[in-house]
Design a protein around this motif. Structure first.
Motif, PDB file in Angstrom:
ATOM      1  N   ILE A   1      24.340  40.630  44.520  1.00  0.00           N
ATOM      2  CA  ILE A   1      25.157  39.435  44.713  1.00  0.00           C
ATOM      3  C   ILE A   1      26.622  39.802  44.482  1.00  0.00           C
ATOM      4  N   VAL A   2      26.836  40.621  43.456  1.00  0.00           N
ATOM      5  CA  VAL A   2      28.213  40.943  43.082  1.00  0.00           C
ATOM      6  C   VAL A   2      28.895  41.841  44.116  1.00  0.00           C
ATOM      7  N   ASP A   3      28.161  42.778  44.715  1.00  0.00           N
ATOM      8  CA  ASP A   3      28.890  43.703  45.595  1.00  0.00           C
ATOM      9  C   ASP A   3      29.524  42.989  46.798  1.00  0.00           C
ATOM     10  N   GLY A   4      28.853  41.961  47.288  1.00  0.00           N
ATOM     11  CA  GLY A   4      29.458  41.178  48.362  1.00  0.00           C
ATOM     12  C   GLY A   4      30.757  40.517  47.917  1.00  0.00           C
ATOM     13  N   ILE A   5      30.721  39.932  46.730  1.00  0.00           N
ATOM     14  CA  ILE A   5      31.923  39.266  46.201  1.00  0.00           C
ATOM     15  C   ILE A   5      33.022  40.298  45.971  1.00  0.00           C
ATOM     16  N   LYS A   6      32.626  41.398  45.358  1.00  0.00           N
ATOM     17  CA  LYS A   6      33.600  42.422  44.979  1.00  0.00           C
ATOM     18  C   LYS A   6      34.370  42.955  46.184  1.00  0.00           C
ATOM     19  N   HIS A   7      33.663  43.185  47.257  1.00  0.00           N
ATOM     20  CA  HIS A   7      34.338  43.788  48.399  1.00  0.00           C
ATOM     21  C   HIS A   7      35.038  42.763  49.283  1.00  0.00           C
ATOM     22  N   HIS A   8      35.089  41.531  48.807  1.00  0.00           N
ATOM     23  CA  HIS A   8      35.902  40.533  49.492  1.00  0.00           C
ATOM     24  C   HIS A   8      36.984  39.995  48.570  1.00  0.00           C
ATOM     25  N   THR A   9      37.149  40.673  47.435  1.00  0.00           N
ATOM     26  CA  THR A   9      38.183  40.272  46.493  1.00  0.00           C
ATOM     27  C   THR A   9      39.217  41.381  46.457  1.00  0.00           C
ATOM     28  N   PRO A  10      40.497  41.045  46.628  1.00  0.00           N
ATOM     29  CA  PRO A  10      41.523  42.095  46.615  1.00  0.00           C
ATOM     30  C   PRO A  10      41.456  42.888  45.319  1.00  0.00           C
ATOM     31  N   LYS A  11      41.813  44.157  45.414  1.00  0.00           N
ATOM     32  CA  LYS A  11      41.769  45.045  44.246  1.00  0.00           C
ATOM     33  C   LYS A  11      42.575  44.456  43.104  1.00  0.00           C
ATOM     34  N   GLY A  12      41.999  44.513  41.906  1.00  0.00           N
ATOM     35  CA  GLY A  12      42.724  44.020  40.743  1.00  0.00           C
ATOM     36  C   GLY A  12      42.552  42.535  40.507  1.00  0.00           C
ATOM     37  N   GLU A  13      41.999  41.828  41.492  1.00  0.00           N
ATOM     38  CA  GLU A  13      41.840  40.383  41.315  1.00  0.00           C
ATOM     39  C   GLU A  13      40.419  39.982  40.977  1.00  0.00           C
ATOM     40  N   MET A  14      39.568  40.989  40.817  1.00  0.00           N
ATOM     41  CA  MET A  14      38.184  40.698  40.476  1.00  0.00           C
ATOM     42  C   MET A  14      38.146  40.069  39.086  1.00  0.00           C
ATOM     43  N   PRO A  15      37.523  38.900  38.956  1.00  0.00           N
ATOM     44  CA  PRO A  15      37.485  38.251  37.649  1.00  0.00           C
ATOM     45  C   PRO A  15      36.702  39.084  36.636  1.00  0.00           C
TER      46      PRO A  15
END
Ligand SMILES: Nc1ncnc2c1ncn2[C@@H]1O[C@H](COP(=O)(O)OP(=O)(O)OP(=O)(O)O)[C@@H](O)[C@H]1O
Ligand code: SF4
Ligand SMILES: [Mg+2]
Lengths: 342, 358
Positions: free
Chosen positions: B129-143
């Protein structure tokens, strides 16, 4: 409570070793020869003195216990093996088999381990990239020579390398690109000395050709195996889903495609280890490498039962240990196989 | 890259058009040795925001091919031979690879076929679930990890799964649970559009219903549009607002689903509906007599004419169509491929029967 998986694998390990040691006990003896007597005859003929040969042979056979019934020999042999006592050679009296193996086994293990790992990782990587970057036909073309080489036995390829690097035109330039025999420069007196950097360099330099003949020959096989696995993996539903999830190419390549293709590839490695070891032994002979290879040839030529037994047992033991290690690692990388399951 | 991330923001903040998906003259062909398989040929339709579309048609009519092309997930030998696809004003076919990658999951998500192994067997549900979110979040902005973990639990709960599922591996899940995880993944970025290609096939009937209910809940909560591909007319009747019917690569009928069931217009749809036992109970798509045509060299004129009850003056259908057939120039059926026309408001049909009247 120990897990089913571990008990199973360890049980398999001991079974393998038991069967291997039983085989190496009986197989040489099937020839029905009397090595002592033969050797004595040989010596006697050379010296022109033939008396007492039978008596001396009988005395020696008695000392080694070869006159006892086979099953008694077998039982005491098993006892010795269990204590890791590999006995005494029939013809190399100065050292015990344990000592002989201690001197040589390290070279063999080092050569096998390094060349098998290098071949496995480079070959696997090449196969993976080859399938992932399918449009790039250059990669496939680059693979062709490796595929041809993989049809050649290691030691034959070793001979080819020797010819190419040593006996041929290089001589004309007085180049000594790679040494043709030995494991290090024998002219330095205090060597082998592993704390000496120059010794290490010399060892690597000497190991290059033997290692290369193993690496170059086995690369193609790993590459093709991995490529096949990648083809299968690419067709899996989760690969499409990974793309639909908008995962970048490199994530899909490493964490999805390679990660899943590597599992069967590792199984392949576990199955191949025995073959690699036997191949290495032959390569050592070609390059006069001081591993167990030379020792084994000598022992077979002499029908030196205890030494043959010792060497083959140790090789089988190392192979079984490696397989066991891989088995133990497997559940860590494949969640579908668990220590508690079977 | 940055423009790609900014673009959809402005698209949603700007005036929201009610149209979410606009497909125009889409052509998807398979380039094979035997010739071009025209699996999707000249398909056009629009889908409103929040609307649920069902897509039916017999096996091989091009439903999957079209759905995949909408996400540009079609694989060689498939090529998009023409047409446009606009998702919320963005022309999908003109995006570069990276923009397309960003669009997937964030704007348009795919729910895979039920019980397929669409989860990576070696990673835990949480990671997938997380990898999809991670790769659509700009670098450094991952909560932070804990916020992400909360989000995972939230998503799992929203699809009716317990938080403990996060730490499980796919092989520990039942088919229905896997499909719920797939729903959680698909909705993790609150996409505007969800494609579901037979999401419940191969699941048992009870689980099917539950999954469809969950999908419906999620869809309503997010106001996402859904394209549901399937064979089950009963399921369609319950779920979809509008229904598209495909035949041999063409969309032959497209209309609000109630109207299609009450008064199917295309002869193919007619035969289809009349072949259903009882829609409300559970109408499995049984199909109609005859074989679908080859898509390499489709029949000339209307692709349906070899099986069309009107053209062939089938006795069972005579009554219903007598009036219409009177005005039909059957010569057209074998020579001119009928285009999809809006014969009544919101009723699109591709059949020569309705051309005079329109
Ligand atoms: N890889 C391919 N190469 C050539 N032709 C293909 C390929 N994949 C699909 N087709 C053809 O394209 C047409 C449409 O296939 P598609 O899978 O889109 O149908 P579908 O409507 O989804 O069918 P189903 O209901 O069985 O899922 C079929 O005629 C099929 O034979
Ligand atoms: S165009 Fe003619 S053949 Fe085609 S569906 Fe209509 S009536 Fe039948
Ligand atoms: Mg399909």
């Amino acid at each position: 409570m120990p897990s089913k998986y571990i008990v199973g694998r360890v049980g398999m390990f001991f079974l393998t070793i038991f069967l291997a040691s039983t085989l190496v006990f009986f197989l040489p003896r099937l020839s029905g020869r009397d090595p002592f007597r033969e050797k004595l005859f040989e010596e006697a003929q050379r010296g022109g003195y033939l008396e007492d040969v039978d008596e001396i042979a009988a005395a020696l056979n008695e000392r080694y216990g070869f006159d006892r019934p086979l099953w008694q020999q077998y039982v005491s042999y098993l006892g010795e093996i269990a204590r890791f006592d590999l006995g005494t050679s029939q013809f190399t009296f100065s050292k015990s088999n344990n000592q002989l193996l201690a001197e040589t086994l390290g070279w063999t293990i080092g050569l096998t381990f390094i060349s098998a790992m290098v071949a496995f990782f480079i070959g696997t990587g090449m196969g993976a990239i080859m399938e992932w970057r399918r449009q790039n036909t250059g990669l496939l073309a680059a693979m062709a020579p490796f595929l041809m080489m993989s049809a050649v036995p290691y030691f034959i390829f070793g001979l080819v390398l020797l010819t190419v690097f040593w006996f041929s035109w290089l001589q004309a330039f007085d180049w000594e690109l790679f040494p043709p025999y030995g494991a290090y420069d024998p002219t330095v007196e205090e060597w082998p000395d592993w704390s000496d950097f120059r010794f290490l360099g010399s060892a690597v330099w000497h190991a290059t050709l033997p290692a290369l003949s193993i690496v170059l020959v086995s690369l193609g096989g790993w590459a093709m195996g991995m490529r096949g696995m990648m083809v299968t993996t690419k067709g899996e539903d989760y690969m499409l889903q990974a793309e639909a999830k908008g995962l970048p190419d490199n994530v899909r390549f490493y964490r999805y495609a390679i990660r899943n293709s590597l599992l069967p590839q590792l199984t392949g490695l576990a199955l191949q280890i025995g073959l690699i070891v036997s191949g290495v032994v032959l390569v050592e002979i070609v390059f006069t490498y001081p591993g167990v290879g030379g020792l084994l040839v000598q022992s077979i030529r002499n029908s030196d039962y205890p030494l043959i037994q010792g060497i083959v047992f140790v090789l089988a033991f190392c192979t079984a240990v490696t397989t066991l290690l891989l088995d133990m690692i497997y559940p860590l990388i494949d969640p579908r196989i668990s220590y508690s399951g079977n | 890259m940055t423009t790609a991330e900014a673009a959809p923001e402005t698209a949603t903040n700007g005036q929201r058009s009610d149209v979410l998906l606009e497909v125009e003259n889409l052509k998807v062909y398979y380039d094979t040795d035997a010739g071009q398989v025209k699996a999707v040929d000249d398909v056009s339709f629009t889908l409103q925001r929040g609307e649920r579309m069902g897509l039916v048609g017999e096996s091989g009519s091009g439903k999957t091919t079209m759905a995949m092309a909408l996400m540009r997930l079609h694989k060689p030998p498939a090529i998009i031979a023409g047409g446009t696809v606009k998702l919320d004003g963005v022309s999908i076919l003109d995006l570069n690879e990276e923009e397309m990658r960003q669009t997937r999951l964030r704007d348009i998500a795919l729910v895979p076929q039920g019980a397929m192994n669409s989860l990576n067997p070696v990673y835990r549900v949480r990671d997938q679930i997380v990898d999809g979110i991670k790769h659509h979040t700009p670098k450094g902005e991952m909560p932070s990890k804990s916020i992400v973990a909360e989000r995972v639990v939230e998503l799992l709960n929203s699809v009716g799964l317990d938080a403990s599922v996060a730490d499980m591996y796919p092989h520990e899940l039942s088919g229905g649970m896997k499909q719920r995880v797939a729903l959680a993944v698909a909705t993790s970025l609150r996409p505007k559009m969800i494609l579901a290609d037979e999401p419940t096939s191969a699941l048992d009937v009870v689980v099917q219903r539950q999954i469809m209910l969950t999908l419906e809940q999620l869809q309503q909560e997010m106001q996402a549009s859904v394209l549901l591909v399937g064979h089950d007319m009963g399921l369609m009747a319950q779920f979809a607002d509008v229904l598209g019917v495909m035949y041999a690569g063409h969309l032959v009928e497209f209309a609000p689903i109630d109207e299609v069931f009450e008064n199917p217009k295309h002869p193919y749809t007619k035969k289809l509906i009349s072949s259903l036992p009882d829609i409300q109970v559970k109408g499995k798509f049984t199909g109609i007599d005859g074989l679908p045509p080859t898509l390499v060299v489709p029949p000339p004129g209307c692709r349906f004419h070899p099986r069309c009850p009107i053209y062939n003056d089938d006795e069972d259908f005579r009554g219903e169509f007598t009036d219409l057939r009177g005005g039909l120039d059957t010569g057209l059926c074998t020579t001119v491929d009928p285009p999809l026309n809006e014969v009544e408001p919101r009723r699109w049909v591709a059949c020569h029967l309705y051309e005079g009247g329109a």
